[in-house]
Design a protein around this motif. Structure first.
Motif, PDB file in Angstrom:
ATOM      1  N   PRO A   2      68.596   9.193  36.656  1.00 56.37           N
ATOM      2  CA  PRO A   2      67.933   9.360  35.529  1.00 56.37           C
ATOM      3  C   PRO A   2      68.030  10.591  34.794  1.00 56.37           C
ATOM      4  N   LYS A   3      68.311  10.487  33.563  1.00 55.42           N
ATOM      5  CA  LYS A   3      68.324  11.809  32.846  1.00 55.42           C
ATOM      6  C   LYS A   3      67.084  12.071  31.963  1.00 55.42           C
ATOM      7  N   ARG A   4      67.030  13.569  31.625  1.00 53.99           N
ATOM      8  CA  ARG A   4      65.812  13.895  30.870  1.00 53.99           C
ATOM      9  C   ARG A   4      65.817  13.290  29.576  1.00 53.99           C
ATOM     10  N   GLU A   5      66.927  13.119  29.049  1.00 60.17           N
ATOM     11  CA  GLU A   5      67.022  12.561  27.494  1.00 60.17           C
ATOM     12  C   GLU A   5      66.458  11.187  27.565  1.00 60.17           C
ATOM     13  N   ASP A   6      66.421  10.548  28.899  1.00 58.25           N
ATOM     14  CA  ASP A   6      66.092   8.903  28.755  1.00 58.25           C
ATOM     15  C   ASP A   6      64.406   8.855  28.589  1.00 58.25           C
ATOM     16  N   ILE A   7      63.856   9.916  28.545  1.00 55.86           N
ATOM     17  CA  ILE A   7      62.324   9.568  28.543  1.00 55.86           C
ATOM     18  C   ILE A   7      61.587  10.397  27.586  1.00 55.86           C
ATOM     19  N   ILE A   8      60.311  10.196  27.222  1.00 56.24           N
ATOM     20  CA  ILE A   8      59.398  10.893  26.542  1.00 56.24           C
ATOM     21  C   ILE A   8      58.685  11.802  27.642  1.00 56.24           C
ATOM     22  N   LEU A   9      58.481  13.112  27.642  1.00 52.58           N
ATOM     23  CA  LEU A   9      57.695  13.780  28.623  1.00 52.58           C
ATOM     24  C   LEU A   9      56.612  14.246  27.873  1.00 52.58           C
ATOM     25  N   VAL A  10      55.361  13.953  28.327  1.00 51.78           N
ATOM     26  CA  VAL A  10      54.200  14.426  27.672  1.00 51.78           C
ATOM     27  C   VAL A  10      53.437  15.491  28.773  1.00 51.78           C
ATOM     28  N   GLU A  11      53.063  16.600  28.151  1.00 52.64           N
ATOM     29  CA  GLU A  11      52.429  17.606  28.822  1.00 52.64           C
ATOM     30  C   GLU A  11      51.110  17.456  28.515  1.00 52.64           C
ATOM     31  N   CYS A  12      49.971  17.488  29.637  1.00 52.83           N
ATOM     32  CA  CYS A  12      48.699  17.235  29.195  1.00 52.83           C
ATOM     33  C   CYS A  12      47.648  18.403  29.843  1.00 52.83           C
ATOM     34  N   PRO A  13      47.794  19.638  28.905  1.00 58.27           N
ATOM     35  CA  PRO A  13      46.896  20.716  29.302  1.00 58.27           C
ATOM     36  C   PRO A  13      45.494  20.414  28.944  1.00 58.27           C
ATOM     37  N   ARG A  14      45.266  19.495  28.054  1.00 55.47           N
ATOM     38  CA  ARG A  14      43.890  19.182  27.776  1.00 55.47           C
ATOM     39  C   ARG A  14      43.354  18.278  29.010  1.00 55.47           C
ATOM     40  N   ASP A  15      44.062  17.473  29.720  1.00 54.85           N
ATOM     41  CA  ASP A  15      43.474  16.728  30.999  1.00 54.85           C
ATOM     42  C   ASP A  15      43.495  17.822  32.027  1.00 54.85           C
ATOM     43  N   ALA A  16      44.155  18.884  32.043  1.00 56.68           N
ATOM     44  CA  ALA A  16      44.445  20.178  32.974  1.00 56.68           C
ATOM     45  C   ALA A  16      42.941  20.895  33.186  1.00 56.68           C
ATOM     46  N   ILE A  17      42.535  21.155  31.849  1.00 53.72           N
ATOM     47  CA  ILE A  17      41.453  22.063  31.702  1.00 53.72           C
ATOM     48  C   ILE A  17      40.118  21.505  31.427  1.00 53.72           C
ATOM     49  N   GLN A  18      39.983  20.146  31.234  1.00 51.72           N
ATOM     50  CA  GLN A  18      38.777  19.800  30.690  1.00 51.72           C
ATOM     51  C   GLN A  18      37.670  19.691  31.722  1.00 51.72           C
ATOM     52  N   GLY A  19      37.788  19.539  32.884  1.00 48.25           N
ATOM     53  CA  GLY A  19      36.994  19.627  34.013  1.00 48.25           C
ATOM     54  C   GLY A  19      36.530  21.059  34.509  1.00 48.25           C
ATOM     55  N   ILE A  20      37.276  22.179  33.994  1.00 53.16           N
ATOM     56  CA  ILE A  20      36.899  23.421  34.150  1.00 53.16           C
ATOM     57  C   ILE A  20      35.518  23.953  33.682  1.00 53.16           C
ATOM     58  N   SER A  21      34.804  24.570  34.534  1.00 54.44           N
ATOM     59  CA  SER A  21      33.387  24.759  33.897  1.00 54.44           C
ATOM     60  C   SER A  21      33.228  26.038  33.335  1.00 54.44           C
ATOM     61  N   ARG A  22      34.063  27.056  33.605  1.00 55.98           N
ATOM     62  CA  ARG A  22      34.152  28.231  33.001  1.00 55.98           C
ATOM     63  C   ARG A  22      34.914  28.153  31.701  1.00 55.98           C
ATOM     64  N   PHE A  23      34.032  28.371  30.501  1.00 57.82           N
ATOM     65  CA  PHE A  23      34.917  28.298  29.293  1.00 57.82           C
ATOM     66  C   PHE A  23      35.970  29.321  29.116  1.00 57.82           C
ATOM     67  N   ILE A  24      37.100  28.690  28.788  1.00 58.04           N
ATOM     68  CA  ILE A  24      38.252  29.584  28.623  1.00 58.04           C
ATOM     69  C   ILE A  24      38.327  29.840  27.181  1.00 58.04           C
ATOM     70  N   PRO A  25      38.807  31.127  26.921  1.00 63.39           N
ATOM     71  CA  PRO A  25      38.278  31.569  25.513  1.00 63.39           C
ATOM     72  C   PRO A  25      39.680  31.088  24.593  1.00 63.39           C
ATOM     73  N   THR A  26      39.062  30.693  23.525  1.00 61.60           N
ATOM     74  CA  THR A  26      40.019  30.255  22.396  1.00 61.60           C
ATOM     75  C   THR A  26      41.384  30.839  22.424  1.00 61.60           C
ATOM     76  N   GLU A  27      41.531  32.114  22.205  1.00 60.23           N
ATOM     77  CA  GLU A  27      42.626  32.866  22.059  1.00 60.23           C
ATOM     78  C   GLU A  27      43.717  32.617  23.422  1.00 60.23           C
ATOM     79  N   LYS A  28      42.955  32.451  24.557  1.00 58.82           N
ATOM     80  CA  LYS A  28      43.804  32.124  25.556  1.00 58.82           C
ATOM     81  C   LYS A  28      44.697  30.693  25.790  1.00 58.82           C
ATOM     82  N   LYS A  29      43.872  29.714  25.081  1.00 58.32           N
ATOM     83  CA  LYS A  29      44.199  28.480  24.942  1.00 58.32           C
ATOM     84  C   LYS A  29      45.269  28.461  23.797  1.00 58.32           C
ATOM     85  N   VAL A  30      45.130  29.176  22.798  1.00 59.00           N
ATOM     86  CA  VAL A  30      46.080  29.258  21.678  1.00 59.00           C
ATOM     87  C   VAL A  30      47.405  29.822  22.439  1.00 59.00           C
ATOM     88  N   LYS A  31      47.266  30.877  22.922  1.00 57.18           N
ATOM     89  CA  LYS A  31      48.600  31.552  23.396  1.00 57.18           C
ATOM     90  C   LYS A  31      49.222  30.870  24.482  1.00 57.18           C
TER      91      LYS A  31
END
Length: 281
Positions: A2-31
């Motif tokens: 399989p080749k990388r160009e064969d696929i659509i790759l979706v990165e999901c930082p939303r899913d990664a951080i949504q369950g973290i209870s401590r609020f991550i500052p907006t500027e850190k998310k943006v960066k």
């Protein structure tokens, strides 16, 4: 291979951080999100959600974050909506290409996730699709609990395909099968993707697997061989759905996806992984 160009790759930082209870500052998310965009490793970025701040307080700043992201010719942005109110806010973002809607075929999980029955959720989706189309946004519908559920609710491939047909009739062409609580066996993955692709050849059907690390590559391989060409992942396999079970099952690690598809990624992933650890620490 399989080749990388064969696929659509979706990165999901939303899913990664949504369950973290401590609020991550907006500027850190943006960066961090801008680093993901600048890496040009990903085709789509699932970067936030327009849902109740009581339900997902971590993502209350999604609108503010989106305004500060640098557009990328390589990577398109996606955000999750759960009702018409959230969709009405999301469609105003010029940076967004896709609105994602979680549609569960498990009655228990649909209530947990969107506070609506399956029937009511479908009615909501009709309005959201119309709204998205009128603002030149595309819809992505996640079929949650697509491979079964831990609640004892009815499930079958036929049920998945039946709901896909109804949703596709609304004009939706982008779908993703979500293994929300890591129920899927390899044979289930093979059978569902093969049947869905055969029945709906005009639809784009992706895989959003939650999986322990030891089975992630096997699930990627089964889906790919069955015809799947769109895969969601999260760096370090972090995250999971906080509305599914008490114990979160993480996402497919992006590193595994890139490794499977022969991506030349090592230096970039190390940098992004280090930055991700910083924002959640």
């Amino acid at each position: 291979m399989p080749k990388r160009e064969d696929i659509i790759l979706v990165e999901c930082p939303r899913d990664a951080i949504q369950g973290i209870s401590r609020f991550i500052p907006t500027e850190k998310k943006v960066k961090y999100l801008n680093m993901l965009l600048q890496s040009e490793l990903f085709d789509w970025l699932d970067c936030g959600s327009f849902v109740s701040p009581k339900a997902v307080p971590q993502l209350v700043d999604t609108e503010e974050v989106l305004e500060q992201l640098y557009p990328s010719n390589k990577t398109k942005l996606l955000a999750i909506v759960a009702n018409e109110q959230g969709a009405s806010r999301a469609v105003k973002s010029e940076n967004l290409t896709y609105l994602g809607y979680p549609f569960s075929i498990s009655e228990v999980f649909q209530q947990r996730n969107t506070n609506a029955s399956i029937a009511d959720s479908f009615e909501r989706l009709k309005g959201i699709v119309e709204m998205a189309m009128s603002h030149q946004k595309e819809m992505v519908v996640y079929i949650s609990m697509a491979f079964g559920n831990p609640f004892g609710d009815d499930w079958s491939n036929e049920l998945v395909l039946d709901w896909m047909g109804k949703i596709a009739a609304l004009g939706v062409v982008e779908f993703s099968f979500a293994d929300t609580t890591s129920e899927a066996s390899l044979s289930q993955i093979t059978q569902l993707f093969e049947q869905a692709i055969l029945q709906f050849p005009a639809l784009n059907i992706g895989a959003h697997f939650h999986s322990p690390k030891w089975s992630s590559l096997e699930k990627i391989n089964a889906a790919y061989l069955a015809g799947c060409r769109k895969f969601d992942g999260a760096i370090l396999g972090f995250g999971g759905c906080p509305f599914a079970e008490d114990e979160l099952v993480g996402n497919i690690p992006t590193e595994d996806l890139l490794g499977y598809f022969e991506g030349k990624y090592e230096d970039k992933i190390l940098t992004l992984s280090s930055e991700f650890i910083k924002i959640i620490s």
